[in-house]
Scaffold this motif. Structure first.
Motif, short mmCIF file in Angstrom:
data_model
loop_
_atom_site.label_atom_id
_atom_site.label_comp_id
_atom_site.label_asym_id
_atom_site.label_seq_id
_atom_site.Cartn_x
_atom_site.Cartn_y
_atom_site.Cartn_z
N ALA A 109 13.66 -82.58 58.72
CA ALA A 109 14.22 -82.24 57.42
C ALA A 109 15.66 -81.77 57.53
O ALA A 109 16.08 -81.23 58.56
N ARG A 110 16.40 -81.98 56.46
CA ARG A 110 17.77 -81.47 56.36
C ARG A 110 17.88 -80.72 55.03
O ARG A 110 17.11 -80.96 54.11
N ALA A 111 18.90 -79.86 54.93
CA ALA A 111 19.07 -79.10 53.69
C ALA A 111 20.53 -79.13 53.26
O ALA A 111 21.44 -79.29 54.09
N ALA A 112 20.74 -79.01 51.96
CA ALA A 112 22.11 -78.89 51.42
C ALA A 112 22.09 -77.83 50.33
O ALA A 112 21.13 -77.71 49.58
N THR A 113 23.18 -77.05 50.27
CA THR A 113 23.27 -75.98 49.28
C THR A 113 24.53 -76.16 48.46
O THR A 113 25.60 -76.44 49.01
N VAL A 114 24.41 -76.03 47.14
CA VAL A 114 25.60 -76.10 46.28
C VAL A 114 25.63 -74.90 45.34
O VAL A 114 24.58 -74.32 45.02
N HIS A 115 26.82 -74.56 44.93
CA HIS A 115 27.04 -73.58 43.85
C HIS A 115 27.56 -74.40 42.67
O HIS A 115 28.54 -75.13 42.82
N ALA A 116 26.93 -74.28 41.53
CA ALA A 116 27.38 -75.07 40.39
C ALA A 116 27.16 -74.29 39.11
O ALA A 116 26.20 -73.50 39.01
N ALA A 117 28.04 -74.51 38.13
CA ALA A 117 27.94 -73.77 36.87
C ALA A 117 26.66 -74.14 36.13
O ALA A 117 26.33 -75.32 35.99
N GLU A 118 25.96 -73.12 35.64
CA GLU A 118 24.68 -73.33 34.97
C GLU A 118 24.90 -74.00 33.62
O GLU A 118 24.11 -74.83 33.19
N HIS A 119 25.95 -73.60 32.90
CA HIS A 119 26.41 -74.34 31.73
C HIS A 119 27.93 -74.22 31.67
O HIS A 119 28.53 -73.62 32.57
N ALA A 120 28.54 -74.79 30.65
CA ALA A 120 30.01 -74.88 30.63
C ALA A 120 30.66 -73.52 30.86
O ALA A 120 30.32 -72.54 30.21
N ARG A 121 31.61 -73.50 31.78
CA ARG A 121 32.26 -72.21 32.13
C ARG A 121 32.98 -71.63 30.92
O ARG A 121 33.04 -70.41 30.76
N TYR A 122 33.55 -72.50 30.04
CA TYR A 122 34.28 -71.96 28.88
C TYR A 122 33.34 -71.33 27.86
O TYR A 122 33.78 -70.70 26.91
N LEU A 123 32.03 -71.47 28.08
CA LEU A 123 31.04 -70.77 27.24
C LEU A 123 30.33 -69.67 28.05
O LEU A 123 29.26 -69.22 27.69
N GLY A 124 30.95 -69.31 29.17
CA GLY A 124 30.40 -68.19 29.96
C GLY A 124 29.44 -68.60 31.05
O GLY A 124 28.78 -67.74 31.64
N GLY A 125 29.32 -69.89 31.31
CA GLY A 125 28.39 -70.36 32.35
C GLY A 125 28.75 -69.82 33.73
O GLY A 125 29.91 -69.87 34.14
#
Ligand code: FAD
Length: 265
Positions: free
Chosen positions: A171-187
Motif C-alpha cells: 500500500a501507498r498513502a497520499a495526504t492533501v490539505h484542501a479547502a472544505e468550501h470556497a475560501r472567500y466564504l470562510g472555507g
C-alpha cells in the motif's frame, strides 16, 4: 490545493490544546493516588505526575461471549462470535448480531471485530429476518467511523496504511490539505489521507480531519470502498459543487488525484 508535511494525527492535539487540554503520550499510568475519602487526586507515570479530579479508563472493548461459549458456539479469531453473512452461528438456527459478533471486512477480506451501532443495526435486521424464515444477507463492513473532538471532526474508513501493510498489501498513502468550501466564504483546510494498493490502484482507505465537512464526506470514500473502486475512478466522481459547500475540485477528488500521482511516481 496546498500540501504540507503536517501529519493529520497532529490536528487533534492542536484542537485539544486550544481547549486547555494537555496531551501526554507514551506515558503508561503508574498509579492513581486517592485522598482520605477514596477520591482519586493524582495520576503518576514514569517521569511525572499531575493533579486530577476525574479519571476515565478507556481500555477498549471486548465482546461478551460467555453465554455463546457455554452453549458450544464457535468464536472467531477475534474472540467475537463467528457468523456467516446470514448471521448464523455454528449452532443451527442460532443467530448472533451486533457487539458480540464478528463482521466481514470487505477491504481486508478478513473477519474483524468492529463494534458499532451502524453494524449492529444492519446485522440485527438480517438476523431477525433469517430467524423468521427470510433470506437476508449482511454485505459486510468497510470500517467507517467518525468522532468530534471539541470543534474538530475526525473520520476514517477502510484500512490505514499500517493496517493495509499488516494485511499483506503493498500500500501507498497520499495526504492533501484542501479547502472544505470556497475560501472567500470562510472555507478552511481539511486534511485528507488516502491509502491505495500500488499494484491495482484500488482504494484501500481514507482518513480525514478538519473543522467541518469531514464526517459526511468520508461516506464518499466508504461508498467507493464498498464498490471496490480505484483511486482513478474516485478522482473522477461527479460530486456536487457550489461555493458554500465545496470547492470546484472537492477535497475528495483532490486527494484521490494526488494518490494517483503518487502511485505513478
Ligand atoms: C458511549 C458510546 C458511544 C457510542 N457511539 C457510537 C456512535 O457514535 N456510532 C456508532 O455507530 N456506534 C456507537 N457506539 C456503539 C454502539 O452503541 C454499539 O455498537 C451498539 O449499541 C451495539 O448494539 P448491540 O445491540 O449489539 O448491543 P447493545 O446496544 O449493548 O444492546 C445489548 C442489550 O442486551 C441487554 N442484555 C445484556 N445481557 C442481557 C441478558 N443476559 N439478558 C437480557 N438482556 C441482556 C443489554 O442491557 C442491552 O440492552 C457507541 C457506544 C458507546 C458505549
Amino acid at each position: 490545493m496546498k500540501q504540507r508535511p503536517v501529519e493529520a494525527e497532529r490536528e487533534h492535539e492542536v484542537a485539544a490544546r486550544d481547549h486547555g487540554v494537555r496531551l501526554i503520550k507514551d506515558a503508561p499510568v503508574a498509579a492513581l493516588l486517592g485522598d482520605r475519602e477514596g477520591r482519586v487526586r493524582r495520576v503518576t507515570w514514569e517521569n511525572g505526575e499531575t493533579e486530577t479530579d476525574c479519571v476515565v479508563l478507556a481500555t477498549g472493548i471486548r465482546p461478551r461471549v460467555q453465554l455463546a461459549e457455554q452453549a458450544g458456539i464457535q468464536l472467531g479469531a477475534t474472540g467475537a462470535i463467528a457468523v456467516s453473512d446470514r448471521m448464523e452461528t455454528s449452532e443451527f438456527a442460532v443467530y448472533a448480531a451486533g457487539d458480540c459478533a464478528e463482521a466481514m471486512h470487505l477491504v481486508s477480506e478478513r473477519a474483524v471485530y468492529f463494534p458499532l451501532g451502524t453494524t449492529a443495526n444492519k446485522q440485527g435486521r438480517v438476523a431477525g429476518d433469517n430467524a423468521a424464515g427470510g433470506r437476508s444477507r449482511f454485505a459486510g463492513i468497510v470500517g467507517t467511523a467518525a468522532v468530534k473532538v471539541f470543534s474538530l471532526e475526525l473520520a476514517r474508513t477502510g484500512l490505514s496504511l499500517a493496517q493495509a501493510t499488516e494485511a499483506g498489501l503493498r500500500a501507498r498513502a497520499a495526504t492533501v490539505h484542501a479547502a472544505e468550501h470556497a475560501r472567500y466564504l470562510g472555507g478552511k483546510d481539511i486534511i485528507v489521507k488516502v491509502v491505495a494498493d500500488q499494484a491495482s490502484g484500488r482504494l484501500l482507505g481514507a482518513q480525514m480531519v478538519g473543522a467541518e465537512g469531514v464526517a459526511k464526506r468520508i461516506d464518499v470514500f466508504a461508498t467507493a470502498l464498498q464498490a471496490r473502486m480505484t483511486v482513478e475512478q474516485v478522482g473522477q466522481l461527479d460530486l456536487s459543487y457550489a461555493p458554500p459547500f465545496s470547492t470546484v475540485w472537492d477535497p475528495v477528488l483532490i486527494a484521490a488525484q494526488e494518490m494517483l500521482r503518487e502511485l505513478r511516481r
